[in-house]
Design a protein around this motif. Structure first.
Motif, PDB file in Angstrom:
ATOM      1  N   ASP A  30       0.882  -1.162   0.000  1.00 24.17           N
ATOM      2  CA  ASP A  30       0.000   0.000   0.000  1.00 24.17           C
ATOM      3  C   ASP A  30       0.925   1.219   0.000  1.00 24.17           C
ATOM      4  O   ASP A  30       1.530   1.562   1.018  1.00 24.17           O
ATOM      5  CB  ASP A  30      -0.900  -0.015   1.241  1.00 24.17           C
ATOM      6  CG  ASP A  30      -1.793   1.213   1.293  1.00 24.17           C
ATOM      7  OD1 ASP A  30      -1.458   2.237   0.647  1.00 24.17           O
ATOM      8  OD2 ASP A  30      -2.826   1.167   1.979  1.00 24.17           O
ATOM      9  N   ARG A  31       1.050   1.836  -1.181  1.00 21.37           N
ATOM     10  CA  ARG A  31       2.057   2.894  -1.354  1.00 21.37           C
ATOM     11  C   ARG A  31       1.616   4.230  -0.777  1.00 21.37           C
ATOM     12  O   ARG A  31       2.352   5.211  -0.871  1.00 21.37           O
ATOM     13  CB  ARG A  31       2.405   3.027  -2.849  1.00 21.37           C
ATOM     14  CG  ARG A  31       2.891   1.697  -3.444  1.00 21.37           C
ATOM     15  CD  ARG A  31       3.404   1.846  -4.877  1.00 21.37           C
ATOM     16  NE  ARG A  31       3.570   0.547  -5.535  1.00 21.37           N
ATOM     17  CZ  ARG A  31       4.522   0.269  -6.412  1.00 21.37           C
ATOM     18  NH1 ARG A  31       5.396   1.174  -6.752  1.00 21.37           N
ATOM     19  NH2 ARG A  31       4.583  -0.936  -6.971  1.00 21.37           N
ATOM     20  N   THR A  32       0.412   4.291  -0.169  1.00 19.33           N
ATOM     21  CA  THR A  32      -0.100   5.579   0.316  1.00 19.33           C
ATOM     22  C   THR A  32       0.375   5.921   1.726  1.00 19.33           C
ATOM     23  O   THR A  32       0.319   7.073   2.130  1.00 19.33           O
ATOM     24  CB  THR A  32      -1.644   5.606   0.312  1.00 19.33           C
ATOM     25  OG1 THR A  32      -2.126   4.645   1.272  1.00 19.33           O
ATOM     26  CG2 THR A  32      -2.223   5.278  -1.056  1.00 19.33           C
ATOM     27  N   THR A  33       0.814   4.936   2.506  1.00 22.33           N
ATOM     28  CA  THR A  33       1.236   5.227   3.881  1.00 22.33           C
ATOM     29  C   THR A  33       2.686   5.725   3.863  1.00 22.33           C
ATOM     30  O   THR A  33       3.369   5.639   2.835  1.00 22.33           O
ATOM     31  CB  THR A  33       1.163   3.955   4.755  1.00 22.33           C
ATOM     32  OG1 THR A  33       2.174   3.042   4.311  1.00 22.33           O
ATOM     33  CG2 THR A  33      -0.196   3.262   4.657  1.00 22.33           C
ATOM     34  N   GLN A  78       5.398   4.758   1.075  1.00 23.53           N
ATOM     35  CA  GLN A  78       6.134   5.700   0.217  1.00 23.53           C
ATOM     36  C   GLN A  78       7.620   5.338   0.144  1.00 23.53           C
ATOM     37  O   GLN A  78       8.251   5.495  -0.896  1.00 23.53           O
ATOM     38  CB  GLN A  78       5.936   7.131   0.721  1.00 23.53           C
ATOM     39  CG  GLN A  78       4.576   7.660   0.282  1.00 23.53           C
ATOM     40  CD  GLN A  78       4.129   8.873   1.066  1.00 23.53           C
ATOM     41  OE1 GLN A  78       4.956   9.614   1.609  1.00 23.53           O
ATOM     42  NE2 GLN A  78       2.832   9.065   1.158  1.00 23.53           N
TER      43      GLN A  78
END
Ligand code: NYM
Length: 209
Positions: free
Chosen positions: A41-44, A48
């Protein structure tokens, strides 16, 4: 009745993401509450760091990136568990099996790779999208990110086989992802529809003896 926890795994370019979206739409239209997760999940904040590593904008030791991938699952584990308990079906695009297979393919010991993910919510079903590395390459796009190399993908495929062998046919199924989108979607739906509403009340823990 709690929700079902379905994980979709596979090599890069095996069509997982398209099929996961399709499965979500079908579950919704059949009246099953569903939430989609995608790992990494690249949003946290952790996500990142992973994204920057995957796009070769930063360097990290193999061990460090492995632990970040695992931490990225742990930071969402409580949400996954609560959703399941509230009756929402969770569909996950990649999970701990990718974590172990990709890091072990780079040469880290398999058991070392498995340890940080031990105790995560265990999927009720893992659907593995099998595709030969040649067919995946022919679909285009290999080479944009780290790990998208044929030799590594071959080793990843062997390691997925090792992980699969520890599960029975109820918990892990392999789908031939080299076929048409419609054929693959039909088979995925067959497995998902057979599971939803029939899971045991307790969410098991992954890789806990
Ligand atoms: N990957 C994914 C790992 O190496 N470890 C993990 O724990 C997970 C979840 O990240 N090549 C690798 C597999 C993929 C890459 O995934 C990015 P995606 O599905 O292309 O965003």
């Amino acid at each position: 009745m709690r929700g079902a926890f379905i994980v979709v795994e596979g090599l890069d370019r095996s069509g997982k993401t398209t099929q996961v979206a399709n499965l979500q739409a079908k579950l919704e239209s059949s009246g099953t509450p569903v939430k989609l997760f995608k790992f990494p999940d690249r949003t946290t904040a952790i996500g990142q760091m992973i994204d920057s590593y995957l796009r070769s904008q930063s360097e990290l030791d193999d061990q460090a990136i492995h632990l970040l991938f695992s931490a990225n699952r742990w930071e969402l584990a409580t949400s996954i568990e609560s959703l399941l308990e509230q009756g929402t079906t969770v569909v996950c695009d990649r999970y701990a099996f990718s974590g172990v297979a990709f890091s072990a393919a780079k040469g880290l010991p398999l058991e070392w790779c498995r340890a940080p993910d031990s105790g995560l919510p265990a999927p009720d079903l893992t659907i593995f999208f099998d595709i030969s590395p040649e067919a995946a390459r022919a679909r285009g796009g290999y080479g944009e990110e780290r790990y998208e190399k044929e030799q590594l993908q071959r080793r990843v495929r062997e390691l997925f086989d090792v992980l699969a062998s520890e599960f029975d046919d109820e918990r892990w199924v392999t789908v031939d992802a080299g076929r048409s989108k419609e054929e693959v979607a039909g088979e995925v739906w067959k497995y998902a529809a057979a599971l939803v509403g029939k899971v045991s009340p307790q969410v098991d823990k992954l890789w806990v003896p």
